[in-house]
Every structure is written in structure tokens, then in C-alpha cells.
Design a protein around this motif. Structure first.
Motif, mmCIF file in Angstrom:
data_model
loop_
_atom_site.group_PDB
_atom_site.id
_atom_site.type_symbol
_atom_site.label_atom_id
_atom_site.label_comp_id
_atom_site.label_asym_id
_atom_site.label_seq_id
_atom_site.Cartn_x
_atom_site.Cartn_y
_atom_site.Cartn_z
ATOM 1 N N VAL A 90 0.836 -1.212 0.000
ATOM 2 C CA VAL A 90 0.000 0.000 0.000
ATOM 3 C C VAL A 90 0.864 1.254 0.000
ATOM 4 C CG1 VAL A 90 -1.676 1.324 1.348
ATOM 5 C CG2 VAL A 90 -1.973 -1.140 1.062
ATOM 6 N N SER A 91 1.965 1.264 0.755
ATOM 7 C CA SER A 91 2.820 2.448 0.805
ATOM 8 C C SER A 91 3.468 2.713 -0.557
ATOM 9 C CB SER A 91 3.898 2.286 1.878
ATOM 10 O OG SER A 91 4.717 1.155 1.612
ATOM 11 N N LEU A 92 3.906 1.663 -1.246
ATOM 12 C CA LEU A 92 4.468 1.848 -2.582
ATOM 13 C C LEU A 92 3.400 2.335 -3.561
ATOM 14 C CD1 LEU A 92 6.877 -1.206 -3.056
ATOM 15 C CD2 LEU A 92 7.457 1.168 -2.603
ATOM 16 N N PHE A 93 2.193 1.810 -3.419
ATOM 17 C CA PHE A 93 1.101 2.239 -4.296
ATOM 18 C C PHE A 93 0.774 3.722 -4.063
ATOM 19 C CE2 PHE A 93 -3.483 2.824 -5.045
ATOM 20 C CZ PHE A 93 -3.521 2.513 -6.399
ATOM 21 N N LEU A 94 0.720 4.135 -2.818
ATOM 22 C CA LEU A 94 0.428 5.538 -2.514
ATOM 23 C C LEU A 94 1.552 6.452 -2.998
ATOM 24 C CD1 LEU A 94 -1.085 5.233 1.090
ATOM 25 C CD2 LEU A 94 -2.294 5.597 -1.077
ATOM 26 N N LEU A 95 2.802 5.972 -2.896
ATOM 27 C CA LEU A 95 3.926 6.758 -3.392
ATOM 28 C C LEU A 95 3.812 6.956 -4.901
ATOM 29 C CD1 LEU A 95 6.696 8.128 -3.057
ATOM 30 C CD2 LEU A 95 7.752 5.862 -3.254
ATOM 31 N N LEU A 96 3.459 5.882 -5.613
ATOM 32 C CA LEU A 96 3.300 5.982 -7.067
ATOM 33 C C LEU A 96 2.160 6.931 -7.427
ATOM 34 C CD1 LEU A 96 4.051 5.044 -9.914
ATOM 35 C CD2 LEU A 96 2.471 3.112 -9.604
ATOM 36 N N ILE A 97 1.050 6.828 -6.721
ATOM 37 C CA ILE A 97 -0.095 7.699 -6.994
ATOM 38 C C ILE A 97 0.280 9.165 -6.758
ATOM 39 C CG2 ILE A 97 -2.415 8.340 -6.235
ATOM 40 C CD1 ILE A 97 -2.334 5.856 -7.964
ATOM 41 N N SER A 98 1.023 9.429 -5.683
ATOM 42 C CA SER A 98 1.408 10.816 -5.395
ATOM 43 C C SER A 98 2.316 11.373 -6.479
ATOM 44 C CB SER A 98 2.088 10.895 -4.024
ATOM 45 O OG SER A 98 3.311 10.162 -4.027
ATOM 46 N N LEU A 99 3.190 10.526 -7.045
ATOM 47 C CA LEU A 99 4.060 10.984 -8.128
ATOM 48 C C LEU A 99 3.266 11.199 -9.417
ATOM 49 C CD1 LEU A 99 7.219 8.724 -7.586
ATOM 50 C CD2 LEU A 99 6.933 11.125 -6.989
ATOM 51 N N ILE A 100 2.274 10.347 -9.659
ATOM 52 C CA ILE A 100 1.452 10.508 -10.855
ATOM 53 C C ILE A 100 0.659 11.809 -10.789
ATOM 54 C CG2 ILE A 100 -0.525 9.539 -12.123
ATOM 55 C CD1 ILE A 100 0.484 6.763 -11.368
ATOM 56 N N ARG A 101 0.228 12.183 -9.597
ATOM 57 C CA ARG A 101 -0.594 13.377 -9.441
ATOM 58 C C ARG A 101 0.206 14.667 -9.616
ATOM 59 N NH1 ARG A 101 -5.418 13.443 -6.799
ATOM 60 N NH2 ARG A 101 -4.778 15.306 -5.657
ATOM 61 N N LEU A 102 1.513 14.580 -9.486
ATOM 62 C CA LEU A 102 2.337 15.785 -9.625
ATOM 63 C C LEU A 102 2.352 16.238 -11.089
ATOM 64 C CD1 LEU A 102 5.427 14.989 -7.358
ATOM 65 C CD2 LEU A 102 3.507 16.492 -6.866
ATOM 66 N N SER A 103 2.161 17.517 -11.271
ATOM 67 C CA SER A 103 2.152 18.078 -12.623
ATOM 68 C C SER A 103 2.653 19.523 -12.584
ATOM 69 C CB SER A 103 0.746 18.011 -13.220
ATOM 70 O OG SER A 103 0.744 18.443 -14.554
ATOM 71 N N PRO A 104 3.943 19.737 -12.305
ATOM 72 C CA PRO A 104 4.479 21.104 -12.239
ATOM 73 C C PRO A 104 4.438 21.778 -13.599
ATOM 74 C CG PRO A 104 6.247 19.483 -12.144
ATOM 75 C CD PRO A 104 4.974 18.722 -12.043
ATOM 76 N N LEU A 105 3.899 22.997 -13.630
ATOM 77 C CA LEU A 105 3.765 23.766 -14.867
ATOM 78 C C LEU A 105 3.015 22.977 -15.939
ATOM 79 C CD1 LEU A 105 7.321 25.382 -15.029
ATOM 80 C CD2 LEU A 105 5.190 26.450 -14.291
ATOM 81 N N ALA A 106 2.034 22.184 -15.483
ATOM 82 C CA ALA A 106 1.168 21.398 -16.374
ATOM 83 C C ALA A 106 1.962 20.353 -17.158
ATOM 84 C CB ALA A 106 0.393 22.314 -17.315
#
Length: 486
Positions: free
Chosen positions: A423-439
Motif C-alpha cells: 500500500v505504501s508503494l502504491f500511494l507513493l506511485l499515486i502521489s508521483l502521478i498526481r504531480l504536474s508542475p507547470l502542467a
């Protein structure tokens, strides 16, 4: 506020606002040239005194030859023996320029003043950055002087379309920031976004310079992962500019900001491009393995050591041979904290004492800690492997983010076992996917998947085979080099 024609009024305003007579480093030199009073305002410490002396000598020699002039202001301007001379009617602009290291020349009876660039900022010379050393390659690096830094960039890109636009940010600090990009390659929308974000910064001063600018541009929040790339190497910055990125050079900072940046920009190193393509690919994969080790080796070993049923018979040796009164998870957390404290101590330790600190660290977290019974041998081994992988990460900011993520994964494994690990690895991946600096998607070219770009991430391809610029920056000119004609 504009200049008056009365030099007495102008002098009163300049004395009051610059604090002449109160601040020892701000002064004024008063002359009479062509029958007119001429006042020169300067800031000691940021100007080259020899330039000012040459200007004064030229004006005095001219005045001795010509007692009168039909147009004194124009005559003074023509006899300012310097390259960069501009006129301004704004007192605010003149004061900002004086505080930036230029001089302001005011002539009696004129509503304009002359600004002469005689800056000579104190600082060190270009040196190879400690954190980005290479076996082969240039040994120069950016310094705290924005003039030097723009020159180092211009030296590598002699294109008339290279733009280095300067802005001043900070209500009180008036910090110089240069936007570097190539017109015709960079996405104009991206340039406009960066300019708007910089203009919207309303703060007293940029005391932490580049980091403050980053937080305003990309809205970091609580996310620990770096959203822009830092470099102190002019060759790295020039390469990104040619690809269509924007480089921000902030005065007083030896690091420049490269944007937009993805996660994979932080795992590349200049050394890979200073060696043969095969060698560069080998170095890159070893670095990838080290980064994965720094994130996963300790929590994965903790999972196997505390859940022996997950191990196949051939891997029964993985685990702890000797029992200890302190739980393994607690040992790991203490060992990780000790490594982190030693790293911080090494930064603040004077160089002559660094060897002594290393010996103390080896004794405390090594042999003595094992003999006393605080740590087991296996804990020291795997924590050391994770630390080596951390130091192999080219980006310091990414290394810190991975250490924080590793702590969270270790806690998840200690509390919830295999479920916590997954679960922690999955949440880490999701948090990275959600990042979108300057679109821009942070995990590009992995997500969204771009096969050619992903291949160039995994394999260091030869330069002649790279025809296209990265699509992540939406370059106007997408072709990096045309195919060789038959």
C-alpha cells in the motif's frame, strides 16, 4: 517620481532615500563641468573604483579643455568613457540601479540622469561544482555573480536568438533574475507563464534566492520531491536550453533553475555524456540500481526478516541470525536517524575535523554498537547499502525525498507487514502521478508512456542518433538535427 531640473532638489531626494551620510558605503562625488554642477552617486563595494576614476579623469580633462558647452548634458554623456550608458527620468529606477552597483550621474538643469554600469561584484571565480564532478569535461561552474553566469551560458550558445531577459524581484532586495531561453525553440506560453509568476512575487526579499523562486513558480506544498532541476554546470544548463527548457539565473546563487523538469531529469548526470554511449548506459543503470536500493532495500529486507514465511527455502539465510532485545524495526529507525545526523554533522564539520568525525561514526554506528547489542550486523549492512544508494543519486533534493519516502515505507512495513509495504508503494506511485508542475506530467515519459523518449531514458544513445527535442517542453522547432544527407 521623476528628476527635477534643480540639482539641489534632486540631491535632497537622493540623500534622503539613499541615506547618504548615514550609510558609509553610499556616497556622492560633486564636480563642476562646463559651468554646470554634476553629481555622481555610487555604492562602494559593488562598483569598480578604477572605472569611476577613469570617468572622473575624462570629465575633468574635458572640462579643462572646454570651459563651456552648448549642450552640457549631451557633452557629459558623450565623454562618459564607458560601454553601457542609459538615460532615465525616474528617480526610483536610478536609486534601484545605484543599489545594484551602477552609478547615477545628475547634471544641473536637466530632468534626466545618466546610469553607467561600473559593477564589480565581489565573489569567487568559476570552479567545478563539488556535487557534479566529472572525470572528463569542463571544470568551470556557476558562481554567485549573475554577470559571470550569463557569460558562461552565452559562451556555450552563440546563437543570436538566445535571450537572457533580466527582471528584478523583491520589494526591498530587488534581486536580479535572468530568464534564459532560445527564441524559436522554447514554447512562448511557457515563457509567459514563468514571467507572470515572477512578476506576481510580492515579498520583501529573496534571501534564499533560487529556492524561494522555485516555491513561487511550481507551488511545492508538502511534496518533498523536487519539481525543478538545479545545476551548477554551464554545460548542463546549455544542453537544456537547446532542448527547449527555460533556465533561471538568480543573482547571489551558484545554482541555476531548469524548468520544466520531470523525475527522470534528476537521475541523469553529466558523466554519462562524457563517456562512450555503452559506458554511459552502464553508468546510468548502475545509478538506477543504486537509487532503487536507497528506496527499497531496507524496507524490503525488514519485510522478509519479520515474515520468514515469505522466503523460499533457498533464501532462508535472509534475516537476523542473532536475537536482540530491541525490535528490528526500531533498530533500523535508530540506525537511519544516526546516518542522517552524521550526514548533517559532516556538512557543518570543518574540513580538518572531517577525518575524526568519520572515525567516530565508524565506531558509534559500527563495531561498538554491535558489540553493545544496540544493532545487529544485518541491520548495519542493509542500512549502509541504502545509504550508498542515496549518495549515488545525482540530485541532492531527490536523495532527501527518497530518504523521507523510505522512512514512511519502513513504518508501514513495521506496522502492517506485507500489506503496508504494498500500500505504501502504491500511494507513493499515486502521489508521483498526481504531480504536474507547470502542467507537465512528472513521470513523463513513463506516464504518459512515450516509447522513444523512454528508450532514451533507459539507454544513453549516441548524440548523432537523437533527431528530436523532448516533446515534454512543446518546442516550436521540434527537430534537433536533420538527418545526414546521402
Amino acid at each position: 517620481m521623476t528628476f527635477r531640473r534643480s540639482i539641489a532638489e534632486n540631491d535632497h531626494i537622493m540623500n534622503e532615500r539613499l541615506g547618504i551620510g548615514e550609510s558609509f558605503d553610499v556616497g556622492v562625488r560633486k564636480l563642476n563641468v562646463f559651468g554646470k554642477d554634476v553629481y555622481i552617486y555610487y555604492l562602494t563595494g559593488l562598483v569598480d573604483n578604477l572605472y569611476i576614476i577613469d570617468i572622473l579623469r575624462e570629465l575633468m580633462d574635458t572640462e579643462s579643455r572646454m570651459r563651456r558647452a552648448e549642450h552640457p548634458f549631451q557633452s557629459v554623456k558623450n565623454h562618459l568613457a564607458h560601454i553601457q550608458v542609459e538615460e532615465t527620468e525616474s528617480i526610483d529606477h536610478a536609486i534601484t540601479q545605484v543599489l545594484s552597483g551602477l552609478i547615477c550621474v545628475v547634471v544641473d538643469g536637466e530632468a534626466n540622469s545618466l546610469i553607467v554600469d561600473v559593477r564589480s561584484y565581489p565573489g569567487r571565480g568559476p570552479e567545478e561544482p563539488d556535487t557534479e564532478r566529472v572525470v572528463r569535461g569542463s571544470r568551470d561552474g556557476y558562481t554567485e555573480n549573475i554577470i559571470f553566469n550569463t557569460g558562461l551560458t552565452r559562451r556555450r550558445i552563440r546563437d543570436e536568438r538566445l535571450r537572457q531577459e533580466i527582471m528584478q524581484v523583491g520589494v526591498r532586495s530587488k534581486t536580479d533574475i535572468a530568464l534564459c531561453y532560445i527564441e524559436g525553440i522554447v514554447d512562448p506560453k511557457l515563457v509567459n507563464i514563468i514571467k507572470k509568476e515572477l512578476k506576481d512575487i510580492n515579498i520583501d526579499g529573496l534571501t534564499m534566492s533560487d529556492k524561494v523562486v522555485e516555491e513561487y513558480i511550481v507551488k511545492q506544498g508538502i511534496n518533498p520531491f523536487p519539481l525543478v532541476r538545479y545545476t551548477e554546470r554551464p554545460d548542463v544548463a546549455a544542453t537544456h536550453i537547446l532542448e527547449g527548457h527555460i533556465v533561471l539565473i538568480i543573482d547571489t546563487s551558484p545554482s541555476v533553475v531548469i524548468t520544466p523538469a520531470t523525475l527522470f531529469h534528476h537521475v541523469q548526470h553529466a558523466e554519462e555524456y562524457r563517456q562512450a554511449a555503452a559506458v554511459g548506459t552502464f553508468l546510468r543503470w548502475m545509478r538506477f540500481v543504486g537509487i532503487l536500493f536507497s528506496l527499497l532495500i531496507v524496507p524490503f529486507w525488514l519485510l522478509l526478516a519479520t515474515h520468514q514465511e515469505l522466503l523460499p527455502p533457498a533464501l532462508d539465510f535472509v534475516g537476523v541470525e542473532e536475537n536482540n532485545n530491541i525490535p528490528i524495526a526500531v533498530q533500523i529507525i535508530f540506525a537511519e536517524a544516526g546516518i542522517e545526523l552524521l550526514r548533517m554533522a559532516a556538512i557543518h564539520t570543518p574540513s580538518p575535523l572531517a577525518t575524526a568525525l568519520g572515525l567516530v561514526a565508524a565506531l558509534l554506528i559500527g563495531e561498538m554498537a554491535i558489540d553493545v547489542g544496540y544493532f545487529t550486523t544485518e541491520v548495519i549492512l542493509y542500512v549502509a547499502l541504502g545509504s550508498i544508494g542515496m549518495f549515488a543519486t545525482p540530485s541532492y533534493e531527490l536523495g532527501v525525498a527518497l530518504r523521507m519516502s523510505r522512512y514512511l515505507i519502513i513504518l508501514a512495513v513495521a506496522l502492517f507487514g506485507p500489506v503496508g509495504f504494498v500500500v505504501s508503494l502504491f500511494l507513493l506511485l499515486i502521489s508521483l502521478i498526481r504531480l504536474s508542475p507547470l502542467a507537465k506530467p512528472y513521470l513523463w515519459p513513463f506516464l504518459p508512456f512515450d516509447p522513444p523518449a523512454m528508450y532514451q531514458i533507459l539507454v544513453r544513445t549516441s548524440v548523432p542518433s537523437v533527431r528530436w527535442r523532448p516533446s515534454i517542453v512543446h518546442p516550436v522547432d521540434k527537430i534537433k538535427q536533420s538527418p545526414k544527407s546521402e
